[in-house]
Design a protein around this motif. Structure first.
Motif, PDB file in Angstrom:
ATOM      1  N   ALA A   1      23.173  -2.975   0.481  1.00  0.00           N
ATOM      2  CA  ALA A   1      22.332  -2.731   1.658  1.00  0.00           C
ATOM      3  C   ALA A   1      22.233  -1.235   1.871  1.00  0.00           C
ATOM      4  N   VAL A   2      21.318  -0.851   2.741  1.00  0.00           N
ATOM      5  CA  VAL A   2      21.220   0.528   3.186  1.00  0.00           C
ATOM      6  C   VAL A   2      20.984   0.502   4.688  1.00  0.00           C
ATOM      7  N   VAL A   3      21.653   1.380   5.402  1.00  0.00           N
ATOM      8  CA  VAL A   3      21.474   1.505   6.846  1.00  0.00           C
ATOM      9  C   VAL A   3      21.024   2.927   7.134  1.00  0.00           C
ATOM     10  N   GLN A   4      19.815   3.023   7.668  1.00  0.00           N
ATOM     11  CA  GLN A   4      19.260   4.323   8.041  1.00  0.00           C
ATOM     12  C   GLN A   4      19.429   4.517   9.538  1.00  0.00           C
ATOM     13  N   PHE A   5      20.218   5.484   9.949  1.00  0.00           N
ATOM     14  CA  PHE A   5      20.322   5.802  11.368  1.00  0.00           C
ATOM     15  C   PHE A   5      19.132   6.677  11.761  1.00  0.00           C
ATOM     16  N   THR A   6      18.658   6.462  12.981  1.00  0.00           N
ATOM     17  CA  THR A   6      17.399   7.072  13.394  1.00  0.00           C
ATOM     18  C   THR A   6      17.528   7.815  14.719  1.00  0.00           C
ATOM     19  N   ARG A   7      16.539   8.631  14.958  1.00  0.00           N
ATOM     20  CA  ARG A   7      16.361   9.234  16.282  1.00  0.00           C
ATOM     21  C   ARG A   7      15.709   8.190  17.189  1.00  0.00           C
ATOM     22  N   PRO A   8      15.672   8.415  18.496  1.00  0.00           N
ATOM     23  CA  PRO A   8      15.064   7.424  19.399  1.00  0.00           C
ATOM     24  C   PRO A   8      13.624   7.071  19.050  1.00  0.00           C
TER      25      PRO A   8
ATOM     26  N   ARG B   1       0.821  -1.219   0.000  1.00  0.00           N
ATOM     27  CA  ARG B   1       0.000   0.000   0.000  1.00  0.00           C
ATOM     28  C   ARG B   1       0.852   1.264   0.000  1.00  0.00           C
ATOM     29  N   THR B   2       2.117   1.154   0.431  1.00  0.00           N
ATOM     30  CA  THR B   2       3.007   2.311   0.463  1.00  0.00           C
ATOM     31  C   THR B   2       4.258   2.027  -0.359  1.00  0.00           C
ATOM     32  N   GLU B   3       4.954   3.067  -0.742  1.00  0.00           N
ATOM     33  CA  GLU B   3       6.188   2.915  -1.498  1.00  0.00           C
ATOM     34  C   GLU B   3       7.253   2.280  -0.611  1.00  0.00           C
ATOM     35  N   PRO B   4       8.024   1.328  -1.125  1.00  0.00           N
ATOM     36  CA  PRO B   4       9.107   0.753  -0.317  1.00  0.00           C
ATOM     37  C   PRO B   4      10.054   1.840   0.190  1.00  0.00           C
ATOM     38  N   GLY B   5      10.406   1.743   1.457  1.00  0.00           N
ATOM     39  CA  GLY B   5      11.311   2.729   2.039  1.00  0.00           C
ATOM     40  C   GLY B   5      10.670   4.064   2.336  1.00  0.00           C
ATOM     41  N   ALA B   6       9.340   4.083   2.469  1.00  0.00           N
ATOM     42  CA  ALA B   6       8.632   5.353   2.644  1.00  0.00           C
ATOM     43  C   ALA B   6       9.058   6.093   3.900  1.00  0.00           C
ATOM     44  N   GLY B   7       9.502   5.391   4.937  1.00  0.00           N
ATOM     45  CA  GLY B   7       9.870   6.041   6.183  1.00  0.00           C
ATOM     46  C   GLY B   7      11.334   6.421   6.280  1.00  0.00           C
ATOM     47  N   LEU B   8      12.091   6.245   5.197  1.00  0.00           N
ATOM     48  CA  LEU B   8      13.520   6.518   5.212  1.00  0.00           C
ATOM     49  C   LEU B   8      13.829   7.952   4.784  1.00  0.00           C
ATOM     50  N   HIS B   9      15.039   8.389   5.056  1.00  0.00           N
ATOM     51  CA  HIS B   9      15.529   9.658   4.526  1.00  0.00           C
ATOM     52  C   HIS B   9      15.543   9.564   2.999  1.00  0.00           C
ATOM     53  N   PRO B  10      15.293  10.659   2.289  1.00  0.00           N
ATOM     54  CA  PRO B  10      15.244  10.598   0.813  1.00  0.00           C
ATOM     55  C   PRO B  10      16.469   9.936   0.184  1.00  0.00           C
ATOM     56  N   ARG B  11      17.657  10.163   0.725  1.00  0.00           N
ATOM     57  CA  ARG B  11      18.850   9.552   0.148  1.00  0.00           C
ATOM     58  C   ARG B  11      18.838   8.034   0.317  1.00  0.00           C
ATOM     59  N   ALA B  12      18.397   7.573   1.483  1.00  0.00           N
ATOM     60  CA  ALA B  12      18.298   6.132   1.712  1.00  0.00           C
ATOM     61  C   ALA B  12      17.216   5.519   0.825  1.00  0.00           C
ATOM     62  N   ARG B  13      16.075   6.204   0.726  1.00  0.00           N
ATOM     63  CA  ARG B  13      14.982   5.684  -0.104  1.00  0.00           C
ATOM     64  C   ARG B  13      15.393   5.610  -1.574  1.00  0.00           C
TER      65      ARG B  13
END
Length: 370
Positions: free
Chosen positions: A309-316, A162-174
């Motif tokens: 691979a892609v590694v998205q670092f996140t806030r808490p 239903r959503t684009e893959p990687g929708a919650g990632l930073h634009p560069r990661a997506r």
């Protein structure tokens, strides 16, 4: 007696931490093999993963292991029924039975267990050509679609969600994630409305012939806790207080995917990144007295086949930061962190048994005994 139900990432962390402190504990799990759920997409494509046995890990500790499926829970009598054959009594219970794919459709494969993944591998290996549809565009769906496409280049792989893959990632990661899926030949489609023998229906009214369908679109928990009268949320997860105890039955700790654990940013979602700390915290609370649980996310590592691979670092709160790793560096990083659980369990067993040891910043910090 302390009883731990389920030997996933959270349940095994609780049992190991209790065993390290010489606390008598019994661990119940359907099988004696530890399932690395993060690596089930490898098993599903016929790749070998480590054969990790729970009794071997617990050997020479105070822990007992009972293989069997939990079929009933009676919190009033403080009993658990295993395989409908025998009853175990407890004084404190750690509920860590996890979750499974949210589908009962007989036409779909799942990654609920190594056995399920191996069944899909046999199907894929038997296809010379054809179409495989992966339902669910979350992280499990992305990783599974990429592994299948890389391992079986003659197959057409469709990733539907239903959503684009990687929708919650930073634009560069997506951007990197989408480019990798395109390079592997993975086709993207919208949401699925129906599964049939050899066919998948989509929300746009079209259909597609499919030789295999893998369902990764969400999870659900067993109704065991709700049937036993524990307070659960709308998804059947045990509602906990700030110390991970059931709000209705304080002698029951709930950890991992089967628990509705609220943090300042909202409810935690199921990952081994969050599951293991909940198991450790429950064990230490049992030994040293309940303490508030606080957890923040750190990263989201995503495999895109064996060489990317892609590694998205996140806030808490799990929102994306600008820091992103891609390519070979991301592959090495993800392999290191996904290999960490088993060595981490062994390190827990070597912690001093005295005093109170609390996880902080990825390490164990000693606090005053209570």
């Amino acid at each position: 007696m302390i009883l731990v139900l389920g030997a996933g990432y959270a349940g095994l962390a609780a049992a190991v931490q209790l065993a390290a402190r010489r606390v008598p504990v019994t661990l119940v799990n359907a099988q004696d093999r530890f399932t690395e759920r993060l690596r089930l997409s490898l098993t599903a494509t016929g790749q070998q993963v480590a054969d990790l046995r729970i009794p071997d890990l617990l050997a020479a500790t105070s822990a007992s292991f009972v293989p069997g499926r939990v079929t009933a829970l009676d919190p009033k009598a403080h009993t658990v029924r295993v395989d409908d054959e025998h009853t175990l009594h407890y004084s404190t219970l750690v509920y860590a039975l996890g979750s499974v794919a949210d589908t009962a459709d007989p036409h779909a494969y799942t990654l609920n267990s190594a056995t399920d993944a191996a069944r899909l591998a046999r199907r894929l290996t038997g296809l010379d050509r054809g179409t495989v549809v992966v339902v669910g565009s979350g992280l499990t769906g992305v990783e599974s679609a990429a592994e299948i496409a890389e391992r079986f280049p003659a197959l057409t792989v469709v990733l539907a969600g239903r959503t684009e893959p990687g929708a919650g990632l930073h634009p560069r990661a997506r951007k990197h994630l989408l480019a990798a899926l395109d390079r592997l030949g993975v086709r993207l489609r919208g949401g699925v409305t129906g599964l049939h023998p050899g066919r998948v229906d989509f929300a746009d009214g079209t259909s597609l012939d499919a030789d295999a369908v893998l369902w990764t679109g969400g999870t659900r928990v067993a109704p065991l806790a709700a049937d036993a009268g524990l307070a659960v949320d709308g998804n059947g997860r045990i509602v906990t207080d700030g110390t991970l105890r059931s709000v209705s039955h304080p002698d029951v700790y709930a950890v991992g995917d089967a628990a509705a654990i609220r943090q300042p940013y909202g409810l935690m979602h199921g990952t081994c990144q969050g599951g293991m700390p909940t198991g450790v915290h429950a064990a230490l609370s049992i030994c040293g007295g309940p303490r508030p649980f606080r957890f923040g996310y750190y990263h989201t590592p995503i495999s895109l086949g064996r060489h990317d691979a892609v590694v998205q670092f996140t806030r808490p709160d799990d929102s994306p930061r600008r820091i992103v790793l891609t390519g070979r560096l991301a592959v090495r990083y993800k392999e290191a962190v996904t290999a960490a659980p088993w060595p981490a369990y062994r390190r827990m067993l070597r912690l001093p048994a005295s005093g109170a040891w609390w996880p902080r910043g990825g390490r164990f910090t000693r606090a005053a005994a209570r």
